[in-house]
Design a protein around this motif. Structure first.
Motif, PDB file in Angstrom:
ATOM      1  N   THR A 106       0.842  -1.199   0.000  1.00 19.10           N
ATOM      2  CA  THR A 106       0.000   0.000   0.000  1.00 19.10           C
ATOM      3  C   THR A 106       0.873   1.244   0.000  1.00 19.10           C
ATOM      4  N   ASP A 107       0.451   2.282  -0.693  1.00 19.22           N
ATOM      5  CA  ASP A 107       1.198   3.537  -0.713  1.00 19.22           C
ATOM      6  C   ASP A 107       1.353   4.043   0.723  1.00 19.22           C
ATOM      7  N   PRO A 108       2.587   4.215   1.212  1.00 22.33           N
ATOM      8  CA  PRO A 108       2.782   4.697   2.593  1.00 22.33           C
ATOM      9  C   PRO A 108       2.098   6.029   2.862  1.00 22.33           C
ATOM     10  N   ALA A 109       1.914   6.865   1.830  1.00 17.95           N
ATOM     11  CA  ALA A 109       1.242   8.147   2.042  1.00 17.95           C
ATOM     12  C   ALA A 109      -0.180   7.949   2.548  1.00 17.95           C
ATOM     13  N   ALA A 110      -0.804   6.822   2.197  1.00 20.35           N
ATOM     14  CA  ALA A 110      -2.173   6.554   2.633  1.00 20.35           C
ATOM     15  C   ALA A 110      -2.253   6.191   4.109  1.00 20.35           C
ATOM     16  N   VAL A 162       6.994  -0.393  -6.615  1.00 21.18           N
ATOM     17  CA  VAL A 162       6.346  -1.475  -5.871  1.00 21.18           C
ATOM     18  C   VAL A 162       4.942  -1.122  -5.400  1.00 21.18           C
ATOM     19  N   ILE A 163       4.657   0.146  -5.226  1.00 18.39           N
ATOM     20  CA  ILE A 163       3.358   0.551  -4.683  1.00 18.39           C
ATOM     21  C   ILE A 163       2.219  -0.020  -5.521  1.00 18.39           C
ATOM     22  N   ARG A 234       2.515  12.088  -9.322  1.00 16.53           N
ATOM     23  CA  ARG A 234       2.890  10.787  -8.765  1.00 16.53           C
ATOM     24  C   ARG A 234       1.712  10.054  -8.121  1.00 16.53           C
ATOM     25  N   ALA A 235       1.054  10.685  -7.163  1.00 17.82           N
ATOM     26  CA  ALA A 235       0.006   9.997  -6.405  1.00 17.82           C
ATOM     27  C   ALA A 235      -1.144   9.535  -7.297  1.00 17.82           C
ATOM     28  N   PRO A 236      -1.710  10.393  -8.153  1.00 19.70           N
ATOM     29  CA  PRO A 236      -2.803   9.884  -9.000  1.00 19.70           C
ATOM     30  C   PRO A 236      -2.349   8.843 -10.015  1.00 19.70           C
ATOM     31  N   TRP A 245      -5.157  12.600 -12.250  1.00 22.64           N
ATOM     32  CA  TRP A 245      -3.892  12.743 -12.984  1.00 22.64           C
ATOM     33  C   TRP A 245      -4.016  13.822 -14.052  1.00 22.64           C
ATOM     34  N   ALA A 246      -5.140  13.822 -14.788  1.00 23.15           N
ATOM     35  CA  ALA A 246      -5.356  14.836 -15.820  1.00 23.15           C
ATOM     36  C   ALA A 246      -5.455  16.229 -15.205  1.00 23.15           C
ATOM     37  N   ALA A 247      -6.151  16.357 -14.072  1.00 24.20           N
ATOM     38  CA  ALA A 247      -6.258  17.657 -13.407  1.00 24.20           C
ATOM     39  C   ALA A 247      -4.894  18.148 -12.940  1.00 24.20           C
ATOM     40  N   ALA A 248      -4.066  17.216 -12.437  1.00 31.18           N
ATOM     41  CA  ALA A 248      -2.716  17.590 -12.011  1.00 31.18           C
ATOM     42  C   ALA A 248      -1.877  18.042 -13.198  1.00 31.18           C
ATOM     43  N   TRP A 249      -2.046  17.373 -14.347  1.00 29.00           N
ATOM     44  CA  TRP A 249      -1.306  17.770 -15.550  1.00 29.00           C
ATOM     45  C   TRP A 249      -1.739  19.165 -16.002  1.00 29.00           C
ATOM     46  N   GLN A 250      -3.035  19.455 -15.942  1.00 31.57           N
ATOM     47  CA  GLN A 250      -3.509  20.776 -16.349  1.00 31.57           C
ATOM     48  C   GLN A 250      -2.939  21.870 -15.452  1.00 31.57           C
TER      49      GLN A 250
END
Length: 310
Positions: A106-110, A162-163, A234-236, A245-250
């Motif tokens: 699991t993503d450690p950020a979670a 690995v996440i 990264r996260a999305p 991810w698309a919103a982050a790219w915009q």
């Protein structure tokens, strides 16, 4: 100014869908201006992802897969004594989900670790590491540092590899380093037993650790001037959340990408886009074509076409 963008594209279903309708006007204009392209070809099974290779190249480190000494550099940046050639690793407190046939990370950020819930875990593992002849250092709640000579020669997979995936394929090693890996796996298993005995007020308790960022500590090198690493994708990307991810790219397109466009014409400008396999570094050509000097730009490549090659 040199902008490094990890996870500019990943070959996942959600990201593929999001890319089809993604408009990135500033990126398209920038790609028309930065026509000199330096590729870094790899594959999705390499231990070190393209964005880590790009950062290592910028620091002048040898590009040995799985042995990019990011942990040693972090230790030095934190003010620890880091002799050249010494072995270091990031130690990530993680939650592994065990299924019937595999364990996924699991993503450690979670996990939302902070000083209150991470310090007891760290303190419980310090004696275990010490008994094995290792030193464990606190860096921040979600990332610690391990110090041992073995870590200078043990290739490890980046956490970003690995996440959300089965951990087993990333725990293998070449025959010549398997004796070292067995020692690390034994320490990892003992850490799992210690963590299992602790009462943790977490929805997803920390039940294992992950080592990454290994390699021999390099000579001190300055951060390359003008470099900026933007990690908002990264996260999305890791969660395969295409819309996010698309919103982050915009947002990236309207912010740092647009800033590159506003740099003076004679300023050194570069953009490195990294995917799961490859990276492309775009820079100004040494001389501008005549149509640039007249203020006319030819048709720029579509961002989606460039991104899917990563």
């Amino acid at each position: 100014m040199h902008l490094l963008v990890p996870f500019a594209f990943v070959p996942s279903e959600g990201v593929h869908r999001a890319l089809s309708g993604l408009a990135l006007p500033h990126l398209r204009r920038l790609l028309a201006r930065l026509r000199h392209v330096t590729p870094d070809h790899g594959d999705e099974l390499s231990l070190s992802p393209p964005h880590e290779r790009a950062w290592a190249r910028a620091r002048g480190w040898p590009l040995t897969d799985g042995l990019l000494p990011l942990a040693a550099q972090a230790a030095r940046d934190a003010g620890l004594s880091v002799p050249i050639g010494s072995g270091w690793a990031f130690v990530h407190p993680t939650h592994w989900h065990w299924g019937t046939e595999q364990a996924s990370l699991t993503d450690p950020a979670a996990l939302a670790l902070d000083d209150t819930n991470a310090r007891p875990l760290f303190n419980a593992l310090v004696p275990l590491f010490a008994d094995a002849g290792w030193r464990l250092h606190w860096l921040r709640p979600d990332v610690w540092l391990a110090q041992h000579a073995l870590l200078a020669t043990l290739p490890t997979a980046s956490l970003d590899r690995v996440i959300g995936r089965n951990v087993d394929p990333w725990l293998d090693a070449a025959p010549e380093v398997r004796p070292v890996l067995r020692q690390v796996r034994r320490l990892q298993a003992e850490a799992q037993m210690v963590l299992h005995t602790l009462g943790q007020p977490l929805e997803h308790p920390v039940n294992s650790i992950w080592f990454s960022g290994t390699g021999p500590a390099p000579a001190p090198t300055p951060i390359p001037p003008g470099w900026q690493v933007d990690t908002r994708l990264r996260a999305p990307a890791l969660a395969d959340e295409g819309a996010a991810w698309a919103a982050a790219w915009q947002a990236l397109d309207a912010g740092p990408i647009q800033s590159l466009l506003t740099q003076p014409a004679n300023a050194p400008v570069a953009l490195t886009l990294c995917g799961e396999r490859h990276a492309l570094c775009f820079t100004r050509a040494s001389t501008s074509p005549w149509w640039h000097r007249l203020g006319w730009l030819p048709a720029a490549p579509q961002p989606s076409t460039v991104l899917t090659t990563l």
